[in-house]
Design an enzyme around this catalytic site. Structure first.
Site, short mmCIF file in Angstrom:
data_model
loop_
_atom_site.label_atom_id
_atom_site.label_comp_id
_atom_site.label_asym_id
_atom_site.label_seq_id
_atom_site.Cartn_x
_atom_site.Cartn_y
_atom_site.Cartn_z
N GLY A 169 29.47 89.59 18.31
CA GLY A 169 28.82 90.86 17.97
C GLY A 169 29.34 92.08 18.69
O GLY A 169 28.60 93.05 18.89
N HIS A 193 38.04 93.87 9.10
CA HIS A 193 38.96 92.73 9.04
C HIS A 193 40.12 92.99 10.01
O HIS A 193 40.69 94.09 10.00
CB HIS A 193 39.48 92.58 7.60
CG HIS A 193 40.42 91.43 7.45
ND1 HIS A 193 39.97 90.12 7.33
CD2 HIS A 193 41.76 91.38 7.42
CE1 HIS A 193 41.03 89.33 7.23
NE2 HIS A 193 42.13 90.06 7.28
C1 GRF Z 1 36.37 90.65 14.44
O1 GRF Z 1 37.69 90.34 14.78
C2 GRF Z 1 36.29 91.13 13.01
O2 GRF Z 1 37.42 91.84 12.62
C3 GRF Z 1 36.20 89.84 12.24
O3 GRF Z 1 35.38 89.02 13.04
C4 GRF Z 1 35.48 89.43 14.40
C5 GRF Z 1 34.09 89.72 14.87
O4 GRF Z 1 34.01 89.99 16.24
N1 GRF Z 1 35.68 90.08 10.93
P1 GRF Z 1 32.65 90.46 16.87
O5 GRF Z 1 31.61 89.39 16.58
O6 GRF Z 1 32.28 91.78 16.29
O7 GRF Z 1 32.92 90.55 18.35
#
Ligand code: GRF
Length: 216
Positions: free
Chosen positions: A12, A109
């Protein structure tokens, strides 16, 4: 004020970046609910710390993906969510979900789309040998990482990069562009022409980059 619902599965940090932007008054929005499909996602702890309503909806409690998605839609509607932000939500959504929120679901992404869709894309970028990767905020449609692109940030790939070092530098950019893309949406600062999401704000983009750098 824009009512946002954030869907998470993991740590998160992007959720945290959105919370921080709201609390710093850089983003005029409210997170109405954070939904996780993983009961132990640290993102839930982050949300609770900031007094945000949380829900856990686990796929195994539903007979199929469609009924799971219908429950997500129900909870988001119950919270009067206008924009859904996927922030590390590790499930592919069915049309039951995407059709309930057309052009009202965003995703972040960790690659420069349309290169490297799916999972583990920082490793794929290094193995492919690209000299630049980055991250993309896009609208979610019925395809996998195919919706209209709202904002991107470029991150150079160096000879010494590992998946971890590249992922860390990309994540720092994610935290900048995700709240900013949501702000543009909240303020109605772009128009959409087919696949092209055009920002209505003026400003100059930095000059082009070369990697490896050209010796001066
Ligand atoms: C990030 O790398 C995002 O791009 C991908 O999932 C990851 C989530 O990370 N969709 P976080 O949970 O926000 O730290």
């Amino acid at each position: 004020m824009l009512n946002i619902g954030v869907l998470v599965s993991g740590s998160g940090t992007n959720l945290q970046a959105i919370i921080d932007a709201i609390e710093a008054k850089r983003l005029d929005a409210k997170i109405a609910v954070v939904i996780s499909n993983k009961p132990d996602a640290f993102a839930l702890t982050r949300a609770e710390k900031h007094g945000i309503d949380t829900r856990v909806i686990v796929k195994d409690a539903f007979p199929d993906r469609e009924t799971f998605d219908a429950e997500l839609v129900r909870v988001l509607n119950e919270h009067k969510v206008e924009l859904v932000a996927l922030a590390g939500f590790l499930r592919i959504l069915t049309p039951v979900f995407t059709r309930a929120f057309p052009m009202r679901i965003m995703n972040i992404h960790p690659s420069l789309l349309p290169s490297f869709t799916g999972l583990d894309v920082q490793r794929k970028a290094i193995e492919y040998g690209v000299k630049f990767s980055g991250c993309t905020v896009h609208f979610v449609d019925e395809g996998l990482d195919t919706g209209p692109i709202i904002m991107q940030a470029v991150v150079p790939v160096t000879a010494n990069d590992t998946t971890e070092t590249l992922a860390k530098r990309i994540l720092e950019e994610e935290h900048k562009i995700y709240p900013e893309a949501i702000r543009l949406y909240a303020e109605g600062k772009f128009k959409i022409l087919g696949r092209r999401v055009l920002s209505a704000e003026s400003g100059t983009v930095e000059a082009s980059l070369e990697n490896p750098p050209i010796k001066k």
